[in-house]
Design a protein around this motif. Structure first.
Motif, PDB file in Angstrom:
ATOM      1  N   PRO A 142      -4.017   8.777 -13.938  1.00 18.49           N
ATOM      2  CA  PRO A 142      -3.846   7.497 -13.208  1.00 18.49           C
ATOM      3  C   PRO A 142      -3.639   6.307 -14.126  1.00 18.49           C
ATOM      4  CG  PRO A 142      -5.648   8.779 -12.280  1.00 18.49           C
ATOM      5  CD  PRO A 142      -5.236   9.489 -13.527  1.00 18.49           C
ATOM      6  N   ALA A 143      -4.244   6.348 -15.323  1.00 18.20           N
ATOM      7  CA  ALA A 143      -4.046   5.244 -16.263  1.00 18.20           C
ATOM      8  C   ALA A 143      -2.581   5.144 -16.673  1.00 18.20           C
ATOM      9  CB  ALA A 143      -4.928   5.427 -17.492  1.00 18.20           C
ATOM     10  N   ASP A 144      -1.926   6.293 -16.795  1.00 15.24           N
ATOM     11  CA  ASP A 144      -0.506   6.282 -17.159  1.00 15.24           C
ATOM     12  C   ASP A 144       0.351   5.704 -16.027  1.00 15.24           C
ATOM     13  OD1 ASP A 144      -1.119   7.428 -19.584  1.00 15.24           O
ATOM     14  OD2 ASP A 144      -0.873   9.474 -18.844  1.00 15.24           O
ATOM     15  N   ILE A 145      -0.081   5.922 -14.787  1.00 11.14           N
ATOM     16  CA  ILE A 145       0.629   5.293 -13.666  1.00 11.14           C
ATOM     17  C   ILE A 145       0.552   3.782 -13.803  1.00 11.14           C
ATOM     18  CG2 ILE A 145       0.691   5.002 -11.170  1.00 11.14           C
ATOM     19  CD1 ILE A 145      -0.490   7.768 -10.873  1.00 11.14           C
ATOM     20  N   THR A 192      -2.223  -8.129  -8.292  1.00 14.28           N
ATOM     21  CA  THR A 192      -3.495  -7.412  -8.371  1.00 14.28           C
ATOM     22  C   THR A 192      -3.328  -6.080  -7.653  1.00 14.28           C
ATOM     23  OG1 THR A 192      -4.429  -8.325  -6.320  1.00 14.28           O
ATOM     24  CG2 THR A 192      -4.720  -9.608  -8.334  1.00 14.28           C
ATOM     25  N   ALA A 193      -3.958  -5.039  -8.179  1.00 15.04           N
ATOM     26  CA  ALA A 193      -3.742  -3.705  -7.601  1.00 15.04           C
ATOM     27  C   ALA A 193      -4.853  -2.753  -7.998  1.00 15.04           C
ATOM     28  CB  ALA A 193      -2.389  -3.147  -8.039  1.00 15.04           C
ATOM     29  N   ILE A 194      -4.974  -1.695  -7.227  1.00 15.50           N
ATOM     30  CA  ILE A 194      -5.839  -0.560  -7.562  1.00 15.50           C
ATOM     31  C   ILE A 194      -5.015   0.707  -7.411  1.00 15.50           C
ATOM     32  CG2 ILE A 194      -7.828   0.830  -6.873  1.00 15.50           C
ATOM     33  CD1 ILE A 194      -9.234  -1.650  -5.970  1.00 15.50           C
ATOM     34  N   VAL A 195      -5.072   1.541  -8.435  1.00 14.95           N
ATOM     35  CA  VAL A 195      -4.508   2.888  -8.376  1.00 14.95           C
ATOM     36  C   VAL A 195      -5.682   3.856  -8.305  1.00 14.95           C
ATOM     37  CG1 VAL A 195      -3.154   4.631  -9.576  1.00 14.95           C
ATOM     38  CG2 VAL A 195      -2.443   2.232  -9.653  1.00 14.95           C
ATOM     39  N   LEU A 207      -3.222   6.941  -4.376  1.00 13.78           N
ATOM     40  CA  LEU A 207      -2.910   5.791  -3.533  1.00 13.78           C
ATOM     41  C   LEU A 207      -2.789   4.539  -4.377  1.00 13.78           C
ATOM     42  CD1 LEU A 207      -5.530   3.684  -2.947  1.00 13.78           C
ATOM     43  CD2 LEU A 207      -6.369   5.702  -1.778  1.00 13.78           C
ATOM     44  N   LEU A 208      -2.141   3.565  -3.768  1.00 16.00           N
ATOM     45  CA  LEU A 208      -1.970   2.245  -4.370  1.00 16.00           C
ATOM     46  C   LEU A 208      -2.207   1.204  -3.300  1.00 16.00           C
ATOM     47  CD1 LEU A 208      -0.848   0.267  -6.631  1.00 16.00           C
ATOM     48  CD2 LEU A 208       1.390   0.595  -5.536  1.00 16.00           C
ATOM     49  N   ILE A 209      -2.962   0.175  -3.643  1.00 12.00           N
ATOM     50  CA  ILE A 209      -3.064  -1.008  -2.791  1.00 12.00           C
ATOM     51  C   ILE A 209      -2.965  -2.216  -3.709  1.00 12.00           C
ATOM     52  CG2 ILE A 209      -5.598  -1.128  -2.859  1.00 12.00           C
ATOM     53  CD1 ILE A 209      -5.364  -2.070   0.145  1.00 12.00           C
ATOM     54  N   TYR A 240       0.847  -1.184   0.000  1.00 13.02           N
ATOM     55  CA  TYR A 240       0.000   0.000   0.000  1.00 13.02           C
ATOM     56  C   TYR A 240       0.888   1.241   0.000  1.00 13.02           C
ATOM     57  CZ  TYR A 240       1.314  -0.188   4.891  1.00 13.02           C
ATOM     58  OH  TYR A 240       2.048  -0.254   6.056  1.00 13.02           O
ATOM     59  N   GLU A 241       0.334   2.335  -0.459  1.00 15.09           N
ATOM     60  CA  GLU A 241       1.015   3.627  -0.402  1.00 15.09           C
ATOM     61  C   GLU A 241      -0.013   4.722  -0.671  1.00 15.09           C
ATOM     62  OE1 GLU A 241       2.976   5.557   0.868  1.00 15.09           O
ATOM     63  OE2 GLU A 241       4.915   5.113  -0.080  1.00 15.09           O
ATOM     64  N   ILE A 242       0.164   5.849  -0.051  1.00 19.39           N
ATOM     65  CA  ILE A 242      -0.676   7.016  -0.302  1.00 19.39           C
ATOM     66  C   ILE A 242       0.230   8.249  -0.281  1.00 19.39           C
ATOM     67  CG2 ILE A 242      -1.307   7.184   2.150  1.00 19.39           C
ATOM     68  CD1 ILE A 242      -4.018   8.337   1.175  1.00 19.39           C
ATOM     69  N   VAL A 243       0.127   9.050  -1.323  1.00 20.66           N
ATOM     70  CA  VAL A 243       0.988  10.227  -1.456  1.00 20.66           C
ATOM     71  C   VAL A 243       0.151  11.418  -1.901  1.00 20.66           C
ATOM     72  CG1 VAL A 243       3.106   8.937  -1.946  1.00 20.66           C
ATOM     73  CG2 VAL A 243       1.571   9.570  -3.827  1.00 20.66           C
TER      74      VAL A 243
END
Length: 346
Positions: free
Chosen positions: A194-197, A216-219, A161-163, A150-153
């Motif tokens: 976000p799609a580019d991330i 598996t992930a969500i941006v 964020l990313l999980i 996870y990360e949130i910036v």
């Protein structure tokens, strides 16, 4: 602490029980060989010196009882003395090896904690106008990190964020998680969409992963009244409206997990969900919804969502985690990460 105190007194209780039993049994039955249980039990919780002291007490009791039973210097008593000395020596060695193992384990835990601080940094309690809460439970018995990430910036483009959840377990999963987090922390500041991330993460993993490994992930990117999500085969987050209604932010067209992008040439797709004042959203990994109780029943996350409506988001998330552990009745079989965002009412 209570169990530790019991273990420390257990050798003496056992030896006292042996002596009393021998006294009550009379001269026909001799239970003194059971005094070897004292140093054997002492090695479980005590150090080398304590184990030796317990063995010395056992040896002294053996001699005193031999005098009382008129068995001193008999073959049976000599054999008991040799047994106590031998078991004490073996128990001292076992105690030394146990203490060495405990020191090594303490060192491993320190390394794991240091790795966790570098890999999974503590998330801020606030990001923009959002309150943030985090819960992370590793399935590894002796570690605090695993394959969930996870990360949130807060970036010039907004809060992002990313999980995610890495396929597999162990050090290989941790290495892959580090790779994904590193790529996200760079792309979150550089990319405007976000799609580019997601494209950056896919390109990075394509160079790192092999075979059929995936993540598996969500941006997500949070705006004033909504959020943009990019879902890579990850469980959809749970949205809790200000009025208490629940919904899942299912993507209209789910994407493949990261690392499998070569199997599909279509571009990464985003979707938007409303996220206004008073709303909460829970991002989680499959270790939460796939946790089973003794009857094989999955954890009913939506039925427990009311726990998240406390004024303090962290208190609500802690209550949900405690309920999850209670549901399983023991350690989780998979890592479980949860990230809760709350937009306070104005």
């Amino acid at each position: 602490m209570r169990s530790l105190r019991i273990l420390r007194w257990l050798p003496f209780v056992v030896m006292l029980g042996v002596v009393l039993t021998d006294l009550l049994a009379g001269e026909n039955l001799v239970f003194l060989p059971l005094l070897t249980l004292g140093p054997a039990f002492a090695s479980v919780s005590g150090g080398v010196r304590r184990t030796a002291a317990v063995g010395a007490v056992g040896l002294a009791l053996c001699v005193l009882m031999a005098v009382y039973n008129d068995l001193l210097f008999t073959f049976e008593n000599n054999l008991t003395v040799v047994s106590i000395v031998g078991v004490t020596a073996a128990s001292m060695l076992a105690s030394r090896l146990r203490l060495r193992r405990e020191r090594e384990l303490a060192s491993v835990r320190q390394v794991a904690e240091a790795a966790q601080r570098v890999l999974l940094r503590p998330v801020p309690r606030r990001a923009g106008d959002l309150q943030v809460a985090l819960s992370y439970t590793s399935a590894a018995a002796e570690a605090q990190i695993g394959g969930d990430l996870y990360e949130i910036v807060t970036t010039p483009h907004g809060v992002r964020l990313l999980i995610g959840d890495v396929q597999g377990k162990g050090l290989a999963a941790v290495e892959t998680a580090a790779w994904v987090l590193g790529a996200f922390r760079e792309a979150a500041y550089d990319e405007a969409d976000p799609a580019d991330i997601g494209e950056r993460l896919e390109a990075s993993l394509a160079r790192h992963l092999g075979g059929e490994q995936f993540v598996t992930a969500i941006v997500a990117e949070i705006h004033e009244t909504e959020m943009t999500l990019v879902n890579f085969g990850h469980p959809a987050p749970l949205l809790i409206r200000a009025d208490g209604t629940l919904s899942t932010a299912e993507p209209p067209d789910p994407g493949l997990p990261l690392g499998l992008g070569a199997l599909e040439s279509a571009a990464v797709k985003t979707h938007r969900v409303p996220f206004g004042s008073g709303d909460r959203i829970l991002f989680f990994t499959d270790g939460v919804i796939e946790a089973r109780n003794g009857r094989g029943e999955f954890y009913p996350l939506e039925a427990r969502a009311w726990l998240l409506r406390r004024d303090d988001p962290q208190a609500g998330l802690d209550a949900l985690r405690a309920d999850l552990v209670q549901h399983t009745g023991g350690p989780l079989l998979d890592d479980a990460a949860m990230l809760l965002l709350h937009r306070p009412s104005e």
